[in-house]
Every structure is written in C-alpha cells, then in structure tokens.
Write an enzyme that holds these catalytic residues in place. Structure first.
Site, PDB file in Angstrom:
ATOM      1  N   HIS A 283      -7.094  -1.790   1.997  1.00 17.99           N
ATOM      2  CA  HIS A 283      -6.613  -0.440   2.315  1.00 17.99           C
ATOM      3  C   HIS A 283      -7.407   0.150   3.484  1.00 17.99           C
ATOM      4  O   HIS A 283      -6.835   0.773   4.374  1.00 17.99           O
ATOM      5  CB  HIS A 283      -6.796   0.509   1.115  1.00 17.99           C
ATOM      6  CG  HIS A 283      -5.958   0.190  -0.093  1.00 17.99           C
ATOM      7  ND1 HIS A 283      -6.501   0.057  -1.355  1.00 17.99           N
ATOM      8  CD2 HIS A 283      -4.622   0.013  -0.231  1.00 17.99           C
ATOM      9  CE1 HIS A 283      -5.523  -0.192  -2.223  1.00 17.99           C
ATOM     10  NE2 HIS A 283      -4.374  -0.245  -1.568  1.00 17.99           N
TER      11      HIS A 283
ATOM     12  N   LYS B  91       2.097   6.595 -15.283  1.00 12.12           N
ATOM     13  CA  LYS B  91       1.174   5.451 -15.268  1.00 12.12           C
ATOM     14  C   LYS B  91      -0.134   5.879 -15.915  1.00 12.12           C
ATOM     15  O   LYS B  91      -0.471   7.055 -15.948  1.00 12.12           O
ATOM     16  CB  LYS B  91       0.875   5.050 -13.815  1.00 12.12           C
ATOM     17  CG  LYS B  91       1.915   4.142 -13.184  1.00 12.12           C
ATOM     18  CD  LYS B  91       1.362   3.597 -11.865  1.00 12.12           C
ATOM     19  CE  LYS B  91       2.357   2.719 -11.142  1.00 12.12           C
ATOM     20  NZ  LYS B  91       1.811   2.268  -9.843  1.00 12.12           N
TER      21      LYS B  91
ATOM     22  N   ARG C   3       1.581  -7.388   2.806  1.00 13.44           N
ATOM     23  CA  ARG C   3       0.787  -8.613   2.612  1.00 13.44           C
ATOM     24  C   ARG C   3       1.728  -9.810   2.687  1.00 13.44           C
ATOM     25  O   ARG C   3       2.161 -10.191   3.754  1.00 13.44           O
ATOM     26  CB  ARG C   3       0.036  -8.552   1.276  1.00 13.44           C
ATOM     27  CG  ARG C   3      -1.116  -7.548   1.276  1.00 13.44           C
ATOM     28  CD  ARG C   3      -1.629  -7.300  -0.107  1.00 13.44           C
ATOM     29  NE  ARG C   3      -0.524  -6.835  -0.955  1.00 13.44           N
ATOM     30  CZ  ARG C   3      -0.654  -6.359  -2.167  1.00 13.44           C
ATOM     31  NH1 ARG C   3      -1.828  -6.307  -2.718  1.00 13.44           N
ATOM     32  NH2 ARG C   3       0.378  -5.937  -2.854  1.00 13.44           N
TER      33      ARG C   3
ATOM     34  N   SER D 299      -5.470  -3.846  -5.730  1.00 16.88           N
ATOM     35  CA  SER D 299      -6.268  -3.049  -6.670  1.00 16.88           C
ATOM     36  C   SER D 299      -6.239  -3.682  -8.053  1.00 16.88           C
ATOM     37  O   SER D 299      -7.237  -3.668  -8.777  1.00 16.88           O
ATOM     38  CB  SER D 299      -5.719  -1.623  -6.746  1.00 16.88           C
ATOM     39  OG  SER D 299      -5.793  -1.004  -5.497  1.00 16.88           O
TER      40      SER D 299
HETATM   41  O1  PNS Z   1       0.027   1.545  -3.883  1.00 14.49           O
HETATM   42  P1  PNS Z   1       1.417   1.528  -4.463  1.00 14.49           P
HETATM   43  O2  PNS Z   1       1.350   1.714  -5.959  1.00 14.49           O
HETATM   44  O3  PNS Z   1       2.207   0.315  -4.068  1.00 14.49           O
HETATM   45  O4  PNS Z   1       2.182   2.815  -3.858  1.00 14.49           O
HETATM   46  C1  PNS Z   1       3.505   3.106  -4.210  1.00 14.49           C
HETATM   47  C2  PNS Z   1       3.944   4.474  -3.668  1.00 14.49           C
HETATM   48  C3  PNS Z   1       2.949   5.551  -4.046  1.00 14.49           C
HETATM   49  C4  PNS Z   1       4.066   4.437  -2.164  1.00 14.49           C
HETATM   50  C5  PNS Z   1       5.342   4.778  -4.288  1.00 14.49           C
HETATM   51  O5  PNS Z   1       5.306   4.567  -5.666  1.00 14.49           O
HETATM   52  C6  PNS Z   1       5.814   6.206  -4.030  1.00 14.49           C
HETATM   53  O6  PNS Z   1       6.046   6.585  -2.916  1.00 14.49           O
HETATM   54  N1  PNS Z   1       5.938   6.980  -5.103  1.00 14.49           N
HETATM   55  C7  PNS Z   1       6.329   8.388  -5.028  1.00 14.49           C
HETATM   56  C8  PNS Z   1       7.699   8.624  -5.635  1.00 14.49           C
HETATM   57  C9  PNS Z   1       8.758   8.242  -4.657  1.00 14.49           C
HETATM   58  O7  PNS Z   1       8.984   8.887  -3.652  1.00 14.49           O
HETATM   59  N2  PNS Z   1       9.398   7.125  -4.931  1.00 14.49           N
HETATM   60  C10 PNS Z   1      10.384   6.577  -4.068  1.00 14.49           C
HETATM   61  C11 PNS Z   1       9.846   6.025  -2.797  1.00 14.49           C
HETATM   62  S1  PNS Z   1       8.657   4.714  -2.872  1.00 14.49           S
END
Ligand code: PNS
Length: 157
Positions: free
Chosen positions: A17, A41, A90, A128
């Site tokens: 990150h 979560k 990745r 993570s």
């Molecule tokens: O590090 P991660 O867990 O892969 O991040 C995922 C993240 C936070 C980018 C995604 O879950 C997110 O944007 N969540 C917010 C809710 C939302 O907008 N969801 C739809 C688009 S991803």
C-alpha cells in the site's frame, strides 16, 4: 488542484500500500486515503486504529491526508473533491473484481475515473490478510509492514 482518493480496508496497511501511496501522491497535489469503516466486516483494527497507523507511516509523504468513510466510494470521492480513484493491481485475479467496481462507479458518477497502478513485483503476493494470517501464527512480518505497524499487529496477537 488535482485530488485523488485511495480507498481500501488497510487492515493493516502494508508495504505494498505504501508503495502505491508514494507513487500516486507524486502524480497529484492531494491524495486522500480513505479507510473503509464497514460495520458488516469485523476487522482486526478499528477504523480509528487504521487511520492512526496510516497517518504514522505516511507522515513523510507530502500531500497525503488520511480519513475514514462509510457508504459509497463515489460519495466519498465527491465529498473529497476528487475525480480520480486510485487502486493497486496485483495479479490477474484482482482484475475482474476491480473492473466490475470501476465500471459500476463510473455508472454511478461518470465524472470519476479509476486509476490503476500496477503493484511493484516485490509486493505482488502481499495482502493485509496474508499479514494477519502470518502474525496469527507468530511468523516474522517485518518484511511486509513498517516497524510501527508490526508493533501494532504484535500487540493484537
Ligand atoms: O482494500 P479493499 O478491501 O480491497 O477495498 C475495497 C473498497 C474499500 C475499495 C471497496 O469495498 C469500496 O469501495 N467500498 C465502499 C462501498 C462501495 O462504494 N462499494 C462499491 C464500489 S467498490
């Protein structure tokens, strides 16, 4: 002023990150790191703890702000005055998931674009969840996270 958001769970922030944060922040004036505070979560670290760790490990990188958000990413981007969403890619396995959400986010707000940065090959395997799993079994995680984060993870287990 060009602003981007870099959203994620960051549970915890890894060296992968931080590499993305350094590279993305050099492309914009302001990079707002958004920690997803998702009540569905059960993260290892609270949103406050994740924000605190990110602030600590990015304090030498100019133009970086850290905050947390709930709800939709597009709303967080808009309230941050950002038109760019940064995500690290990745392996190919990331692609399908990221493509789906990048397209969904563009439908929700066509003014937003997702900028993908290819993860440095040193971190292509790193996540993570890998760090959490290794720490659970008391493996050495010092190559994967900064010393400050390593200490915080050790305190959890
Ligand atoms: O590090 P991660 O867990 O892969 O991040 C995922 C993240 C936070 C980018 C995604 O879950 C997110 O944007 N969540 C917010 C809710 C939302 O907008 N969801 C739809 C688009 S991803």
């Amino acid at each position: 002023m060009r602003t981007a958001v870099y959203p994620g769970s960051f549970d915890p922030v890894t060296n992968g990150h931080i590499d993305i944060i350094r590279r993305a922040s050099s492309m914009v004036d302001r990079l707002v790191i958004g920690v997803l505070n998702n009540s569905a979560k059960s993260p290892l670290f609270s949103a406050e703890e994740r924000v605190n760790m990110l602030e600590e490990v990015t304090k030498d990188i100019p133009g970086v702000e850290v905050t947390y958000f709930t709800g939709l990413l597009v709303d967080f981007a808009q309230s941050s005055n950002a038109r760019i969403i940064v995500r690290g890619l990745r392996a190919v396995s990331d692609f399908e998931y990221e493509l789906q959400w990048a397209q969904a986010n563009r439908l929700l707000n066509p003014a937003l674009d997702t900028l993908f940065l290819i993860t440095d090959q040193n971190y292509s395997y790193l996540s993570s969840s890998t760090v959490r799993e290794l720490a659970k079994y008391h493996a050495d995680i010092s190559k994967f996270v900064p010393p400050y984060v390593e200490q915080k993870v050790l305190e959890k287990y």
